[in-house]
Design a protein around this motif. Sequence first.
Motif, PDB file in Angstrom:
ATOM      1  N   ARG A  84       0.835  -1.202   0.000  1.00 58.26           N
ATOM      2  CA  ARG A  84       0.000   0.000   0.000  1.00 58.26           C
ATOM      3  C   ARG A  84       0.870   1.253   0.000  1.00 58.26           C
ATOM      4  NH1 ARG A  84      -4.286  -0.994   3.906  1.00 58.26           N
ATOM      5  NH2 ARG A  84      -2.523  -1.876   4.687  1.00 58.26           N
ATOM      6  N   GLU A  85       1.932   1.235   0.809  1.00 59.94           N
ATOM      7  CA  GLU A  85       2.845   2.383   0.875  1.00 59.94           C
ATOM      8  C   GLU A  85       3.474   2.661  -0.496  1.00 59.94           C
ATOM      9  OE1 GLU A  85       7.188   3.083   2.825  1.00 59.94           O
ATOM     10  OE2 GLU A  85       5.686   2.133   4.115  1.00 59.94           O
ATOM     11  N   LEU A  86       3.933   1.620  -1.164  1.00 60.92           N
ATOM     12  CA  LEU A  86       4.543   1.798  -2.488  1.00 60.92           C
ATOM     13  C   LEU A  86       3.515   2.274  -3.510  1.00 60.92           C
ATOM     14  CD1 LEU A  86       6.909  -1.294  -2.567  1.00 60.92           C
ATOM     15  CD2 LEU A  86       7.614   1.094  -2.702  1.00 60.92           C
ATOM     16  N   TRP A  87       2.305   1.703  -3.471  1.00 65.61           N
ATOM     17  CA  TRP A  87       1.254   2.120  -4.413  1.00 65.61           C
ATOM     18  C   TRP A  87       0.881   3.575  -4.203  1.00 65.61           C
ATOM     19  CZ3 TRP A  87      -1.745  -2.945  -3.282  1.00 65.61           C
ATOM     20  CH2 TRP A  87      -1.269  -3.960  -4.118  1.00 65.61           C
ATOM     21  N   GLU A  88       0.862   4.011  -2.920  1.00 67.78           N
ATOM     22  CA  GLU A  88       0.515   5.410  -2.653  1.00 67.78           C
ATOM     23  C   GLU A  88       1.616   6.341  -3.137  1.00 67.78           C
ATOM     24  OE1 GLU A  88      -0.357   5.490   1.513  1.00 67.78           O
ATOM     25  OE2 GLU A  88      -2.299   4.498   1.242  1.00 67.78           O
ATOM     26  N   GLU A  89       2.880   5.931  -2.981  1.00 68.66           N
ATOM     27  CA  GLU A  89       3.995   6.752  -3.444  1.00 68.66           C
ATOM     28  C   GLU A  89       4.047   6.829  -4.952  1.00 68.66           C
ATOM     29  OE1 GLU A  89       7.790   5.588  -1.856  1.00 68.66           O
ATOM     30  OE2 GLU A  89       7.012   5.556   0.188  1.00 68.66           O
ATOM     31  N   MET A  90       3.801   5.685  -5.614  1.00 63.85           N
ATOM     32  CA  MET A  90       3.926   5.641  -7.062  1.00 63.85           C
ATOM     33  C   MET A  90       3.054   4.522  -7.621  1.00 63.85           C
ATOM     34  SD  MET A  90       7.312   5.183  -9.500  1.00 63.85           S
ATOM     35  CE  MET A  90       8.203   4.549  -8.131  1.00 63.85           C
ATOM     36  N   PRO A  91       1.865   4.874  -8.130  1.00 62.84           N
ATOM     37  CA  PRO A  91       1.061   3.824  -8.761  1.00 62.84           C
ATOM     38  C   PRO A  91       1.877   3.163  -9.871  1.00 62.84           C
ATOM     39  CG  PRO A  91      -0.201   5.855  -8.534  1.00 62.84           C
ATOM     40  CD  PRO A  91       1.214   6.174  -8.175  1.00 62.84           C
TER      41      PRO A  91
END
Length: 194
Positions: free
Chosen positions: A146-153
């Motif tokens: 989730r953290e990675l998706w929020e930073e960069m889809p």
Amino acid sequence: MSRKELESALDYILNRADEGEFEVILKACERRKRDRCLLGKIGGLGPAESARRVAAEIQGQMGYSLDGIRTMVKDFVADLIRQNAPDIPEEDLAALLASYIPEPGDPRAGTATGGDAARLPPELLLKMAEQFVEYAQGAMPPSKQRELWEEMPRWQDAYWEAFPPELKVLIKAYLEGKLDAEEFAKALLSILGL
């Protein structure tokens, strides 16, 4: 759903559904609740929200991936500098970051994948490769996903594009089971010069 449709559905459930239909409705509600709980654990995206996000991603994706990588690189390099020089003034840190990761249009700038002049730092590539493999193997915790998706889809695509060809070959071989974990780790460090 309009208010009238909701009232009609509730009337049917409360007043007209027979025992079998009521049981089906209960099962459907339980499934919906379970699905929402599971979706919450992996980022909270249902089909409708997924479709909205994909549409938004497609609209902004062209420049966003490179901007996201640039931001991640800057943050990573800034953290490395602060670890090694905790008392560095912000002006000096900004100057170092500008020299290590030039902005687009700067004569020192290249592309994320573009040759020797603009290669990402090996430490960053190592971390990106580890995250990519961890995700590909299904071992990444949902909170990190989730953290990675929020930073960069679409971070997985951006990472893959940023990897040099030899690193892509190595990762692919490992994920296909052609290398064990120890061989992969040694080869990864060797390729990155660490």
